[in-house]
Design a protein around this motif. Structure first.
Motif, PDB file in Angstrom:
ATOM      1  N   GLU A 142      -5.301   7.360   4.095  1.00  0.00           N
ATOM      2  CA  GLU A 142      -6.765   7.231   4.124  1.00  0.00           C
ATOM      3  C   GLU A 142      -7.209   6.247   5.205  1.00  0.00           C
ATOM      4  O   GLU A 142      -8.187   6.489   5.914  1.00  0.00           O
ATOM      5  N   ILE A 143      -6.494   5.143   5.331  1.00  0.00           N
ATOM      6  CA  ILE A 143      -6.800   4.187   6.400  1.00  0.00           C
ATOM      7  C   ILE A 143      -6.651   4.865   7.760  1.00  0.00           C
ATOM      8  O   ILE A 143      -7.502   4.716   8.640  1.00  0.00           O
ATOM      9  N   LEU A 190       0.841  -1.196   0.000  1.00  0.00           N
ATOM     10  CA  LEU A 190       0.000   0.000   0.000  1.00  0.00           C
ATOM     11  C   LEU A 190       0.877   1.247   0.000  1.00  0.00           C
ATOM     12  O   LEU A 190       1.898   1.308   0.675  1.00  0.00           O
ATOM     13  N   GLN A 249      -0.620   7.356   0.204  1.00  0.00           N
ATOM     14  CA  GLN A 249      -1.982   7.906   0.164  1.00  0.00           C
ATOM     15  C   GLN A 249      -3.009   6.903   0.688  1.00  0.00           C
ATOM     16  O   GLN A 249      -3.932   7.273   1.412  1.00  0.00           O
ATOM     17  N   GLU A 250      -2.838   5.644   0.339  1.00  0.00           N
ATOM     18  CA  GLU A 250      -3.755   4.607   0.827  1.00  0.00           C
ATOM     19  C   GLU A 250      -3.634   4.448   2.344  1.00  0.00           C
ATOM     20  O   GLU A 250      -4.649   4.341   3.046  1.00  0.00           O
ATOM     21  N   LEU A 251      -2.403   4.464   2.843  1.00  0.00           N
ATOM     22  CA  LEU A 251      -2.193   4.345   4.285  1.00  0.00           C
ATOM     23  C   LEU A 251      -2.739   5.572   5.010  1.00  0.00           C
ATOM     24  O   LEU A 251      -3.321   5.457   6.097  1.00  0.00           O
TER      25      LEU A 251
END
Length: 89
Positions: free
Chosen positions: A23-24, A16, A19-21
């Motif tokens: 968002e999480i 990941l 940006q994905e992390l």
């Protein structure tokens, strides 16, 4: 309060991107802010197809509620019995 290790199966978790992390993390923080119980997310580790998290909560049920509200898997929620590290030697 007890501290827990949460194991989450997330295919490709170790790949990941930032940006994905982010968002999480935003989702988790928002859920923590909305819980009616004291709760602390300490840190998480993404490796392979898993995310391992360390949280403090009044019970494993509250940890599972956090996961449910955030849309996160919680394959296992285990209370930490003790902590140790290099400082323990």
């Amino acid at each position: 309060m007890p501290k827990y290790i949460i194991e989450r199966t997330v295919p490709g978790a170790g790949r990941l991107g930032p940006q994905e992390l982010q968002e999480i993390a935003r989702t988790s923080n928002a859920v923590v802010d909305g819980l009616d119980s004291p709760y602390t997310w300490h840190q998480s580790f993404a490796a392979g197809d898993k995310i391992y998290c360390v949280h403090t909560a009044v019970s494993a049920d509250v940890v599972r509620e956090h996961a449910r509200c955030g849309g996160f898997p919680a394959d296992s929620v285990t209370e930490i019995g003790s902590e140790f590290g290099p400082w323990s030697a």
